[in-house]
Design a protein around this motif. Structure first.
Motif, mmCIF file in Angstrom:
data_model
loop_
_atom_site.group_PDB
_atom_site.id
_atom_site.type_symbol
_atom_site.label_atom_id
_atom_site.label_comp_id
_atom_site.label_asym_id
_atom_site.label_seq_id
_atom_site.Cartn_x
_atom_site.Cartn_y
_atom_site.Cartn_z
ATOM 1 N N ARG A 136 -95.982 -81.680 -24.580
ATOM 2 C CA ARG A 136 -96.078 -82.733 -23.570
ATOM 3 C C ARG A 136 -95.036 -82.578 -22.471
ATOM 4 N N ALA A 137 -93.828 -82.242 -22.844
ATOM 5 C CA ALA A 137 -92.741 -82.182 -21.870
ATOM 6 C C ALA A 137 -92.520 -80.786 -21.283
ATOM 7 N N LEU A 138 -93.292 -79.809 -21.737
ATOM 8 C CA LEU A 138 -93.080 -78.455 -21.242
ATOM 9 C C LEU A 138 -93.693 -78.271 -19.856
ATOM 10 N N ASP A 139 -92.925 -77.651 -18.973
ATOM 11 C CA ASP A 139 -93.489 -77.309 -17.666
ATOM 12 C C ASP A 139 -94.025 -75.877 -17.743
ATOM 13 N N VAL A 140 -94.594 -75.418 -16.649
ATOM 14 C CA VAL A 140 -95.232 -74.101 -16.627
ATOM 15 C C VAL A 140 -94.240 -72.995 -16.979
ATOM 16 N N GLU A 141 -93.010 -73.095 -16.520
ATOM 17 C CA GLU A 141 -91.999 -72.076 -16.827
ATOM 18 C C GLU A 141 -91.740 -72.005 -18.328
ATOM 19 N N ARG A 142 -91.650 -73.150 -18.974
ATOM 20 C CA ARG A 142 -91.405 -73.183 -20.422
ATOM 21 C C ARG A 142 -92.609 -72.642 -21.199
ATOM 22 N N ILE A 143 -93.813 -72.905 -20.693
ATOM 23 C CA ILE A 143 -95.003 -72.326 -21.318
ATOM 24 C C ILE A 143 -94.900 -70.801 -21.234
ATOM 25 N N GLY A 144 -94.349 -70.283 -20.144
ATOM 26 C CA GLY A 144 -94.112 -68.845 -20.010
ATOM 27 C C GLY A 144 -93.180 -68.334 -21.092
ATOM 28 N N TYR A 145 -92.162 -69.126 -21.457
ATOM 29 C CA TYR A 145 -91.259 -68.732 -22.536
ATOM 30 C C TYR A 145 -92.007 -68.662 -23.867
ATOM 31 N N VAL A 146 -92.908 -69.633 -24.089
ATOM 32 C CA VAL A 146 -93.714 -69.611 -25.309
ATOM 33 C C VAL A 146 -94.545 -68.326 -25.333
ATOM 34 N N TYR A 147 -95.160 -68.006 -24.194
ATOM 35 C CA TYR A 147 -95.969 -66.789 -24.095
ATOM 36 C C TYR A 147 -95.122 -65.559 -24.405
ATOM 37 N N GLU A 148 -93.934 -65.470 -23.814
ATOM 38 C CA GLU A 148 -93.056 -64.330 -24.071
ATOM 39 C C GLU A 148 -92.674 -64.253 -25.546
ATOM 40 N N GLY A 149 -92.507 -65.407 -26.170
ATOM 41 C CA GLY A 149 -92.196 -65.425 -27.602
ATOM 42 C C GLY A 149 -93.342 -64.923 -28.459
ATOM 43 N N LEU A 150 -94.571 -64.994 -27.933
ATOM 44 C CA LEU A 150 -95.739 -64.530 -28.678
ATOM 45 C C LEU A 150 -95.966 -63.025 -28.550
ATOM 46 N N LEU A 151 -95.345 -62.394 -27.578
ATOM 47 C CA LEU A 151 -95.598 -60.977 -27.326
ATOM 48 C C LEU A 151 -95.344 -60.069 -28.532
ATOM 49 N N PRO A 152 -94.325 -60.337 -29.381
ATOM 50 C CA PRO A 152 -94.130 -59.451 -30.529
ATOM 51 C C PRO A 152 -95.179 -59.622 -31.627
ATOM 52 N N PHE A 153 -96.074 -60.616 -31.489
ATOM 53 C CA PHE A 153 -97.083 -60.860 -32.509
ATOM 54 C C PHE A 153 -98.371 -60.138 -32.173
ATOM 55 N N GLU A 154 -99.090 -59.784 -33.226
ATOM 56 C CA GLU A 154 -100.399 -59.182 -33.039
ATOM 57 C C GLU A 154 -101.279 -59.559 -34.218
ATOM 58 N N SER A 155 -102.542 -59.421 -34.009
ATOM 59 C CA SER A 155 -103.500 -59.637 -35.075
ATOM 60 C C SER A 155 -103.888 -58.268 -35.584
ATOM 61 N N ALA A 156 -103.994 -58.124 -36.872
ATOM 62 C CA ALA A 156 -104.367 -56.829 -37.434
ATOM 63 C C ALA A 156 -105.297 -57.047 -38.606
ATOM 64 N N ARG A 157 -106.223 -56.142 -38.769
ATOM 65 C CA ARG A 157 -107.128 -56.218 -39.898
ATOM 66 C C ARG A 157 -106.514 -55.424 -41.042
ATOM 67 N N SER A 158 -106.293 -56.090 -42.138
ATOM 68 C CA SER A 158 -105.735 -55.408 -43.296
ATOM 69 C C SER A 158 -106.873 -55.107 -44.261
ATOM 70 N N SER A 159 -106.562 -54.496 -45.366
ATOM 71 C CA SER A 159 -107.603 -54.148 -46.323
ATOM 72 C C SER A 159 -108.142 -55.380 -47.048
ATOM 73 N N TRP A 160 -107.483 -56.530 -46.923
ATOM 74 C CA TRP A 160 -107.939 -57.700 -47.669
ATOM 75 C C TRP A 160 -108.149 -58.948 -46.837
ATOM 76 N N ARG A 161 -107.689 -59.009 -45.611
ATOM 77 C CA ARG A 161 -107.954 -60.164 -44.754
ATOM 78 C C ARG A 161 -107.347 -59.939 -43.379
ATOM 79 N N TYR A 162 -107.677 -60.836 -42.465
ATOM 80 C CA TYR A 162 -107.060 -60.791 -41.149
ATOM 81 C C TYR A 162 -105.709 -61.467 -41.239
ATOM 82 N N GLU A 163 -104.768 -60.984 -40.470
ATOM 83 C CA GLU A 163 -103.443 -61.568 -40.462
ATOM 84 C C GLU A 163 -102.982 -61.754 -39.035
ATOM 85 N N VAL A 164 -102.141 -62.743 -38.851
ATOM 86 C CA VAL A 164 -101.472 -62.926 -37.580
ATOM 87 C C VAL A 164 -99.996 -62.941 -37.913
#
Length: 181
Positions: A136-164
């Motif tokens: 609620r209180a985040l401005d566009v710049e702070r949303i950019g920080y959230v986005y940057e924090g997500l960059l090290p994450f990826e989705s990958a298919r493993s042999s038994w399920r999807y993971e994030v």
């Protein structure tokens, strides 16, 4: 995918989506879906969420509703189409157009929400969740920080399920023809 979730949480908390409408809250809301998944995980354990894909289906229904609009005549609920490429099913056919839908379980969906909403503090065994992030209180710049924090994450298919998760994955990786979310 993760930015779609961030956008939805931001829009719901800012009143840009009708999160206070009963039909929307019960059938579509990202915030209420996260709360339902968390409550079930707390009550039954996270492994109980591995046996259902209904949370994923609900998230896809929300993407479609935001992009193309939805009308529930009997309830009076109507959500106009927002268009935009972030929710366009033609932009990401592997996400929504596979039959059947990708088998993403509720535990994975809960983890997606936790990645974008939970602020953790400490290291190692002392690491704990301190607060649930409010958009609620985040401005566009702070949303950019959230986005940057997500960059090290990826989705990958493993042999038994999807993971994030972070680049290191517990199960061995299996090459996938589907692009990462």
């Amino acid at each position: 995918m993760m930015m779609c979730v961030v956008f939805l949480l931001f829009a719901e908390e800012r009143g840009l989506l009708p999160a206070d409408n009963e039909v929307y809250a019960r059938s579509y809301s990202a915030r209420f879906l996260r709360d339902e998944l968390k409550a079930r995980a707390d009550e039954e354990g996270e492994t109980s969420l591995e046996h259902t894909t209904s949370a994923w289906h609900r998230l896809i229904a929300l993407f479609r509703a935001v992009h193309g609009g939805v009308d529930h005549p009997g309830s009076g609920f109507r959500l106009p189409a927002c268009d935009g490429s972030i929710f366009d099913p033609d932009e990401y056919p592997w996400l929504e157009r596979t039959i059947p839908l990708l088998p993403i379980d509720g535990r994975t969906v809960l983890h997606m929400f936790q990645v974008v909403q939970e602020v953790r503090a400490g290291k190692g065994k002392d690491r704990e969740v301190r607060t649930l992030l409010s958009f609620r209180a985040l401005d566009v710049e702070r949303i950019g920080y959230v986005y940057e924090g997500l960059l090290p994450f990826e989705s990958a298919r493993s042999s038994w399920r999807y993971e994030v998760g972070r680049i290191s994955v517990r199960a061995p990786r299996v090459p996938s023809s589907e692009p990462a979310a």
